[in-house]
Design a protein around this motif. Structure first.
Motif, PDB file in Angstrom:
ATOM      1  N   THR A  95      41.529  37.848  37.201  1.00 21.90           N
ATOM      2  CA  THR A  95      40.769  37.239  38.297  1.00 21.90           C
ATOM      3  C   THR A  95      41.481  37.432  39.627  1.00 21.90           C
ATOM      4  O   THR A  95      40.840  37.735  40.656  1.00 21.90           O
ATOM      5  N   ASN A  96      42.791  37.270  39.640  1.00 25.35           N
ATOM      6  CA  ASN A  96      43.549  37.514  40.872  1.00 25.35           C
ATOM      7  C   ASN A  96      43.364  38.950  41.357  1.00 25.35           C
ATOM      8  O   ASN A  96      43.219  39.201  42.560  1.00 25.35           O
ATOM      9  N   PHE A  97      43.358  39.886  40.411  1.00 28.27           N
ATOM     10  CA  PHE A  97      43.121  41.289  40.795  1.00 28.27           C
ATOM     11  C   PHE A  97      41.731  41.442  41.400  1.00 28.27           C
ATOM     12  O   PHE A  97      41.549  42.130  42.413  1.00 28.27           O
ATOM     13  N   TYR A  98      40.739  40.823  40.782  1.00 31.47           N
ATOM     14  CA  TYR A  98      39.371  40.915  41.299  1.00 31.47           C
ATOM     15  C   TYR A  98      39.306  40.370  42.727  1.00 31.47           C
ATOM     16  O   TYR A  98      38.695  40.982  43.618  1.00 31.47           O
ATOM     17  N   ILE A  99      39.943  39.226  42.955  1.00 33.68           N
ATOM     18  CA  ILE A  99      39.939  38.629  44.289  1.00 33.68           C
ATOM     19  C   ILE A  99      40.629  39.543  45.296  1.00 33.68           C
ATOM     20  O   ILE A  99      40.148  39.729  46.427  1.00 33.68           O
ATOM     21  N   ASP A 100      41.756  40.121  44.909  1.00 33.58           N
ATOM     22  CA  ASP A 100      42.550  40.939  45.831  1.00 33.58           C
ATOM     23  C   ASP A 100      41.947  42.312  46.087  1.00 33.58           C
ATOM     24  O   ASP A 100      42.022  42.838  47.206  1.00 33.58           O
ATOM     25  N   HIS A 101      41.349  42.926  45.058  1.00 31.38           N
ATOM     26  CA  HIS A 101      40.986  44.342  45.152  1.00 31.38           C
ATOM     27  C   HIS A 101      39.486  44.629  45.070  1.00 31.38           C
ATOM     28  O   HIS A 101      39.066  45.735  45.435  1.00 31.38           O
ATOM     29  N   ILE A 102      38.683  43.691  44.583  1.00 28.89           N
ATOM     30  CA  ILE A 102      37.235  43.914  44.491  1.00 28.89           C
ATOM     31  C   ILE A 102      36.488  43.110  45.550  1.00 28.89           C
ATOM     32  O   ILE A 102      35.627  43.647  46.244  1.00 28.89           O
ATOM     33  N   LYS A 154      39.246  47.006  33.919  1.00 26.24           N
ATOM     34  CA  LYS A 154      39.241  45.750  33.158  1.00 26.24           C
ATOM     35  C   LYS A 154      38.536  44.638  33.919  1.00 26.24           C
ATOM     36  O   LYS A 154      37.679  43.930  33.363  1.00 26.24           O
ATOM     37  N   SER A 155      38.855  44.469  35.183  1.00 30.33           N
ATOM     38  CA  SER A 155      38.279  43.356  35.941  1.00 30.33           C
ATOM     39  C   SER A 155      36.790  43.558  36.174  1.00 30.33           C
ATOM     40  O   SER A 155      36.001  42.609  36.072  1.00 30.33           O
ATOM     41  N   LEU A 156      36.374  44.776  36.500  1.00 27.74           N
ATOM     42  CA  LEU A 156      34.945  45.025  36.694  1.00 27.74           C
ATOM     43  C   LEU A 156      34.166  44.809  35.405  1.00 27.74           C
ATOM     44  O   LEU A 156      33.058  44.250  35.417  1.00 27.74           O
TER      45      LEU A 156
END
Length: 592
Positions: free
Chosen positions: A559-566, A351-353
């Protein structure tokens, strides 16, 4: 198999409020492209994509295309009907000049519409993709007479277009092209063979206009001696309708890993007297003319990466709600697998990508509209041209790379069933694999980014991009929307990009070094840029949506997931870039 449902809300939000479409439309004289018009176009396109195009996807993949004894390509059932409805409904003409039958809307408004076509059926969508690129090339470079002859039928969708570059002995390096063009009155006679010609022959439209690179008899050697010609399948008669069959045809079709329903042709020109072609632009300036189409296609191929990622995500998401297995943490009894943390990790990555890639692709296309804007100051147009040039390899390269990851994770979410063709998950993975290859491999995109778009202008375009990220760095600017730790992680990623750019500029005259680090520089640049757009999306959603809006909340979590994991991937890209070319080039060829 999951039906395709276009995410029109995210598309409209990303286009208008993240990529800056609304501001561009006002600044560039597109007063008719109001919010209501955008919403109506996206809703109708979503209906058409879901109900007309998407049902042809799986069946087309199974059936494929075939070449009959008369060198005609037969497309799968439903393809021709879907295309005819597409043309008759006016979808082919959205962004083109009203003087030739276009609707005069911005290029970037056509982008979410095209995303829907490719998500619904990427093999089918390649036909209009190439046609629209051919229209761009002719609009920019053809004579007025040739425009009048070809553009109205192409913009209406009655005729389609192709791009003919590659030859058996000449792949990405076009200096070795051997196809010949001999003057013959007001036209030219073309002789030669081209390979990998997507939709080079088909039964969906009444005529095909091939844009063919060839050499004149006295042409200089290398790429400086290439000219561009428009070669119709059927020569237009005095009334402008398809007349006599030209001396060109498909001699074979490639058997491919994916996009089975898209004919990839070996085309032969001039088996007899020579195929009649018409010069596009100036003699020996064909490659520059063709780059109009290639740059358009590179952005839309990047968009295909977004499309196929969205389709794979939707299918995986729906399956994880339906599939029950094991007991998730905190649950009792058998659970839907979406409640298992590792499955949730995969879905959030997908989803984030996908949303980040959508933001990057749309932003690149809005920059194109700004660069071509009406009545804008010359300096501002030049800045947006630099931005469009810089973002094009990022869109093409990164969006197609993440498509490999997202479609692979889609199979993984299914488990063993993902490896079974009947579920449809494997088709997305197979179809996506061509994206980093065609329209210039991602290695070529990386070299373009590091050479032409960074070193050549002393990093000016990249510095401007980083400057635009500044309002989203530091706690004072971002307020309380992100935690201090997450804000610091984004700030660090921007610093990594600055560091990498300095290194590239310092060693920009070392071809071996730049060649070795180019891919990591592209991935770092795009990952940071997409991260900036994710922060922009979350911040804008929080400001513009009603309090407690589920859309705004979803944007923030994603967005938080993107910051944390991407974003942590940026550290690895920078480390590899700093390592340079030593280990890459150290092993003797005899040891491979």
């Amino acid at each position: 198999m999951t039906e395709y449902r276009a995410p029109t809300r995210d598309m409209a939000f990303t286009l208008q409020q993240v990529a800056g479409f609304s501001e561009m439309a006002k600044a560039c004289g597109y007063e008719d492209a109001t919010d209501d018009v955008v919403a109506a176009i996206l809703e109708e396109a979503a209906r058409f994509a879901g109900s007309v195009i998407a049902p042809t996807n799986a069946s087309g993949d199974k059936t494929g295309v075939r070449l009959d004894a008369d060198h005609n390509v037969v497309t799968p059932a439903g393809f021709r009907d879907a295309y005819q409805q597409y043309a008759q409904s006016g979808w082919a003409s959205l962004q083109f000049d009203p003087a030739f039958g276009g609707q005069g809307l911005p290029f970037s408004l056509a982008i979410p519409v095209q995303e829907m076509w490719h998500a619904a059926n990427m093999a089918w969508g390649l036909c209009p993709l190439l046609s629209q690129g051919a229209v761009e090339a002719l609009s920019e470079n053809a004579s007025d007479a040739l425009k009048q002859q070809l553009l109205p039928k192409m913009i209406s969708g009655q005729w389609t277009g192709t791009m003919n570059l590659t030859e058996p002995q000449s792949g990405s390096d076009l200096s070795g092209i051997r196809t010949q063009a001999r003057p013959d009155g007001d036209a030219y006679r073309i002789k030669g063979q081209k390979i990998y010609i997507t939709w080079g022959e088909h039964d969906m439209a009444e005529n095909i206009i091939h844009l063919v690179l060839a050499r004149l008899p006295d042409a200089p050697e290398g790429v400086k001696g290439i000219s561009l010609f428009a070669v119709p399948k059927y020569l237009p008669d005095p009334g402008g309708e398809p007349g006599e069959r030209n001396d060109c045809h498909a001699v074979s079709l490639e058997h491919k890993l994916g996009i089975h329903a898209s004919p990839t042709c070996v085309m032969s020109y001039g088996d007899n007297e020579g195929a009649i072609g018409y010069l596009v632009g100036e003699e020996n300036r064909g490659l520059a003319c063709m780059f109009t189409m290639m740059n358009n296609a590179r952005l839309t191929v990047g968009l295909q990466g977004v499309s196929i990622s969205e389709r794979a995500y939707q299918q995986a998401r729906d399956y994880t709600f339906e599939r029950t297995q094991g007991t998730a943490p905190g649950e009792q009894g058998i659970s839907p697998i979406i409640r298992h943390p590792d499955v949730r990790r995969m879905l959030m990555t997908m989803k984030s990508l996908t949303e980040a890639a959508r933001g990057l692709a749309y932003t690149g296309c809005v920059a194109v509209d700004y660069a071509n804007g009406r009545d804008l100051p010359e300096e501002l147009q030049a800045r947006f041209q630099r931005r469009a040039d810089l973002l094009t390899p990022l869109v093409k390269g990164w969006c197609t790379e993440i498509a490999q990851e997202v479609t692979s994770l889609g199979i993984q979410c299914y488990g063993g069933m993902g490896f079974i063709e009947e579920t449809g998950a494997a088709q997305h993975y197979r179809d996506a694999r061509i994206l980093p290859i065609y329209e210039g491999t991602n290695g070529i995109q990386a070299l373009d980014l590091i050479g032409r778009k960074t070193v050549r202008n002393q990093g000016k375009a990249m510095a401007e991009l980083i400057d635009d990220m500044r309002p989203f760095t530091g706690p004072a600017q971002s307020g309380s929307l992100f935690t201090a730790e997450r804000q610091a992680r984004f700030d660090q990623a921007v610093a990594f990009l600055e560091d990498a750019t300095r290194t590239v500029l310092e060693r920009g005259d070392d071809d071996r070094f730049t060649g070795a680090v180019a891919f990591n520089y592209l991935m770092l640049s795009a990952t940071v840029t997409a991260g900036w757009l994710m922060l922009k999306a979350a911040t804008t959603a929080a400001q513009s949506q009603p309090e407690q809006s589920s859309f705004a909340s979803s944007k923030l979590v994603t967005t938080n997931f993107y910051i944390d994991h991407i974003l942590p991937r940026c550290s690895a890209y920078l480390t590899a870039l700093r390592s340079g070319d030593d280990a890459i080039m150290a092993l003797p060829e005899t040891e491979f």
